[in-house]
Each structure stands twice: as structure tokens, then as C-alpha cells.
Write a protein that holds these residues in place. Sequence first.
Motif, PDB file in Angstrom:
ATOM      1  N   ILE A  92       0.823  -1.207   0.000  1.00 10.03           N
ATOM      2  CA  ILE A  92       0.000   0.000   0.000  1.00 10.03           C
ATOM      3  C   ILE A  92       0.858   1.258   0.000  1.00 10.03           C
ATOM      4  N   SER A  93       1.945   1.245   0.757  1.00  5.10           N
ATOM      5  CA  SER A  93       2.854   2.387   0.761  1.00  5.10           C
ATOM      6  C   SER A  93       3.413   2.644  -0.627  1.00  5.10           C
ATOM      7  N   ARG A  94       3.828   1.589  -1.313  1.00  6.01           N
ATOM      8  CA  ARG A  94       4.396   1.745  -2.650  1.00  6.01           C
ATOM      9  C   ARG A  94       3.346   2.233  -3.629  1.00  6.01           C
ATOM     10  N   LEU A  95       2.143   1.670  -3.584  1.00  3.58           N
ATOM     11  CA  LEU A  95       1.072   2.090  -4.491  1.00  3.58           C
ATOM     12  C   LEU A  95       0.703   3.552  -4.266  1.00  3.58           C
ATOM     13  N   THR A  96       0.695   3.972  -3.009  1.00  2.00           N
ATOM     14  CA  THR A  96       0.325   5.348  -2.681  1.00  2.00           C
ATOM     15  C   THR A  96       1.367   6.344  -3.153  1.00  2.00           C
ATOM     16  N   ARG A  97       2.633   5.988  -3.033  1.00  2.00           N
ATOM     17  CA  ARG A  97       3.708   6.944  -3.291  1.00  2.00           C
ATOM     18  C   ARG A  97       4.286   6.878  -4.701  1.00  2.00           C
ATOM     19  N   MET A  98       3.902   5.882  -5.488  1.00  2.00           N
ATOM     20  CA  MET A  98       4.425   5.788  -6.851  1.00  2.00           C
ATOM     21  C   MET A  98       3.851   6.890  -7.737  1.00  2.00           C
ATOM     22  N   ASP A  99       4.510   7.116  -8.869  1.00  2.00           N
ATOM     23  CA  ASP A  99       4.043   8.143  -9.796  1.00  2.00           C
ATOM     24  C   ASP A  99       2.730   7.749 -10.466  1.00  2.00           C
ATOM     25  N   ALA A 100       2.618   6.504 -10.883  1.00  2.00           N
ATOM     26  CA  ALA A 100       1.431   6.070 -11.623  1.00  2.00           C
ATOM     27  C   ALA A 100       0.180   6.153 -10.754  1.00  2.00           C
ATOM     28  N   PRO A 101      -0.891   6.777 -11.247  1.00  2.00           N
ATOM     29  CA  PRO A 101      -2.144   6.817 -10.488  1.00  2.00           C
ATOM     30  C   PRO A 101      -2.724   5.414 -10.324  1.00  2.00           C
ATOM     31  N   VAL A 102      -3.387   5.187  -9.189  1.00  2.00           N
ATOM     32  CA  VAL A 102      -3.951   3.873  -8.867  1.00  2.00           C
ATOM     33  C   VAL A 102      -5.467   3.991  -8.759  1.00  2.00           C
ATOM     34  N   ALA A 113      -9.665  -5.387   5.362  1.00  2.00           N
ATOM     35  CA  ALA A 113      -8.496  -5.019   4.563  1.00  2.00           C
ATOM     36  C   ALA A 113      -8.861  -4.743   3.115  1.00  2.00           C
ATOM     37  N   GLY A 114      -9.975  -5.297   2.641  1.00  2.00           N
ATOM     38  CA  GLY A 114     -10.440  -4.994   1.291  1.00  2.00           C
ATOM     39  C   GLY A 114     -10.866  -3.542   1.170  1.00  2.00           C
ATOM     40  N   MET A 115     -11.579  -3.052   2.190  1.00  4.26           N
ATOM     41  CA  MET A 115     -11.952  -1.643   2.201  1.00  4.26           C
ATOM     42  C   MET A 115     -10.712  -0.770   2.349  1.00  4.26           C
ATOM     43  N   SER A 116      -9.769  -1.209   3.192  1.00  7.60           N
ATOM     44  CA  SER A 116      -8.533  -0.447   3.377  1.00  7.60           C
ATOM     45  C   SER A 116      -7.780  -0.301   2.061  1.00  7.60           C
ATOM     46  N   LEU A 117      -7.651  -1.397   1.327  1.00  8.53           N
ATOM     47  CA  LEU A 117      -6.957  -1.373   0.049  1.00  8.53           C
ATOM     48  C   LEU A 117      -7.662  -0.448  -0.939  1.00  8.53           C
ATOM     49  N   ALA A 118      -8.986  -0.497  -0.942  1.00  8.77           N
ATOM     50  CA  ALA A 118      -9.747   0.335  -1.868  1.00  8.77           C
ATOM     51  C   ALA A 118      -9.551   1.826  -1.576  1.00  8.77           C
ATOM     52  N   ILE A 119      -9.674   2.232  -0.308  1.00  5.82           N
ATOM     53  CA  ILE A 119      -9.621   3.655  -0.004  1.00  5.82           C
ATOM     54  C   ILE A 119      -8.205   4.203  -0.077  1.00  5.82           C
ATOM     55  N   ALA A 120      -7.204   3.313  -0.117  1.00  9.35           N
ATOM     56  CA  ALA A 120      -5.828   3.784  -0.294  1.00  9.35           C
ATOM     57  C   ALA A 120      -5.549   4.165  -1.738  1.00  9.35           C
ATOM     58  N   ALA A 121      -6.398   3.707  -2.666  1.00  5.48           N
ATOM     59  CA  ALA A 121      -6.209   4.038  -4.084  1.00  5.48           C
ATOM     60  C   ALA A 121      -6.482   5.525  -4.309  1.00  5.48           C
ATOM     61  N   ASP A 122      -5.945   6.041  -5.401  1.00  2.00           N
ATOM     62  CA  ASP A 122      -6.138   7.459  -5.722  1.00  2.00           C
ATOM     63  C   ASP A 122      -7.575   7.731  -6.154  1.00  2.00           C
ATOM     64  N   LEU A 123      -8.149   6.826  -6.925  1.00  2.60           N
ATOM     65  CA  LEU A 123      -9.530   6.936  -7.375  1.00  2.60           C
ATOM     66  C   LEU A 123     -10.233   5.618  -7.085  1.00  2.60           C
ATOM     67  N   VAL A 124     -11.525   5.681  -6.753  1.00  5.50           N
ATOM     68  CA  VAL A 124     -12.295   4.478  -6.458  1.00  5.50           C
ATOM     69  C   VAL A 124     -13.550   4.479  -7.315  1.00  5.50           C
ATOM     70  N   ILE A 125     -13.624   3.525  -8.239  1.00  2.00           N
ATOM     71  CA  ILE A 125     -14.805   3.360  -9.094  1.00  2.00           C
ATOM     72  C   ILE A 125     -15.534   2.117  -8.603  1.00  2.00           C
ATOM     73  N   ALA A 126     -16.779   2.286  -8.193  1.00  4.44           N
ATOM     74  CA  ALA A 126     -17.512   1.184  -7.565  1.00  4.44           C
ATOM     75  C   ALA A 126     -18.711   0.761  -8.391  1.00  4.44           C
ATOM     76  N   TYR A 149      -5.416   5.687   8.738  1.00  2.00           N
ATOM     77  CA  TYR A 149      -4.795   6.896   8.175  1.00  2.00           C
ATOM     78  C   TYR A 149      -5.741   7.567   7.184  1.00  2.00           C
ATOM     79  N   PHE A 150      -6.235   6.801   6.220  1.00  2.00           N
ATOM     80  CA  PHE A 150      -7.014   7.397   5.137  1.00  2.00           C
ATOM     81  C   PHE A 150      -8.461   7.700   5.510  1.00  2.00           C
ATOM     82  N   LEU A 151      -9.124   6.801   6.247  1.00  2.00           N
ATOM     83  CA  LEU A 151     -10.554   6.995   6.475  1.00  2.00           C
ATOM     84  C   LEU A 151     -10.873   8.302   7.197  1.00  2.00           C
TER      85      LEU A 151
END
Length: 261
Positions: A92-102, A113-126, A149-151
Amino acid sequence: MSYTTLTFDVRDNVATITLNRQEAANAMNLDLAKDLMHVALKCDESPEVRAVIITGTGSAFSVGGDLKSFSEQGSHLPGHLKEVTTYLHAAISRLTRMDAPVIAAVNGVAAGAGMSLAIAADLVIAAESARFTMAYTRVGLTPDGSASYFLPRIVGLKRALELTLTNRVLSAQEAYELGIVTQVVPDTEVLTQANVTAAQLANGAKTALGAAKRLLHSGWNQTLETQMENEAQTLAKMAQTTEGIEGITAFLEKRTPNFKR
């Protein structure tokens, strides 16, 4: 590298990570946490990857921690959980800090942890049928995967407390209204829309997108003046990059910039 718990594919500069433990509703176990870390590193290091999609196989995005596998650990469970979260948190740290949008393409239930992974993304399409719930305290556990952290940053402290303490299940529309989700689409269109958005982002200025992500994240922990100085320094740096020069030139020449050169 082969993966046992997910599939990984890169096409047209878009990496798609598909959680693939359908028999366990894509629950997070040690193998999946390890695979996520490895693909996150690959996405971060590959110049070919300019946008990332994370989605799930079957009817769930991820139901969270694999409690069945956890129960098999006996007295070793505390150490096992530390190992699982070490890999998950690195991913999650790497996905959050990388250049490529997630982009999280949430195709179904996102719990724990599924919700945690989702909200750590830059955009969430549901998908319209997607559901979100923290779920941790329901089984006597506490949040992981960056949720604490994110919620609160997304919905505010009081609402984050309510969702964490009561484990209220949110519909996709409710999650959208709270700012957890950025777009709700029909179930059959969630991955299609994610790919459309990812393609748009993949044509963007990858370095600038990454720098903008990091500026927005760091702003929570800085004073006004410090953050404005960070903005000034980053802006000046971006103006010297190939992307910055191309973007300004294209604007003046009234043409679409080509950031992939």
C-alpha cells in the motif's frame, strides 16, 4: 514472475492487478499480501506502467483478512499477523507513493483489509452493488492496511469512528456521498470505466501526477508556509522536466501534449 493469488497484466501502459482467490472471496492471506507487494514494486519500477487498476475476481473485491487461515496459526497468530501486515503495508505504501495513479475498481464487497486497500487508491470506481464495511471490530480486531490513516482524512474523525465502531455497511451510493468512492457505475461497467479512466491517466504527465499525489498527501502534516514552499519547489522542478517543457510548449502551440515521448 508468477503469482498464485492474483493476476497481473500490462497493456497500453495500464497495469491491471486482479485479486484471484475467488474460493475465499479474495480474502487477504500471507501469499496474497506477498504477491501484492511484489506487483506494487513492479508497477513502481516499470517505466511501461503509467496507471494501475486493482480489482477482484468474482462477486467480491476482497472480504478482508482470511480468518480461516488466521485461525490455523494457533499461538503463532500474533507473529503471523505482523508478517502479513508487513507485506500488505509495504504494498500500500508503494502504491500510494508511486508516480502512476492507482484506481480501485470495486466490483463487489470491500470489507476490512479490502476496504482499506480500496480507499488507499487514488480513485475508487464502484459497481452499484458494491458494499463497504470496516468489519474489524465485529470480530474483535482493529484496522490495518492504512484505514486508520485514510478513512479519517476522507470522511472526518467522527464519521470514521462511527464506521469503525459500528461496522455499518455502506452501499456504493452512500460511500460516494461520503467521499470514499469517486464514481458509481452499473455492475457490468465497473472495469470498463476503470479502463477508460486509466487510459486517460496513462496519457498524462506521469512524473507530475506522482508529484501532485505526494504534495496532497504531505499537506496534512505541514504548516501552510511549509506546504506552499513544497509547492513552489516541486513546481519549479516539474517545469524543468521533459514533461513540463512538453506540456507548456503544447499549450502555446495549441496542440495535445505527448507525454510518452
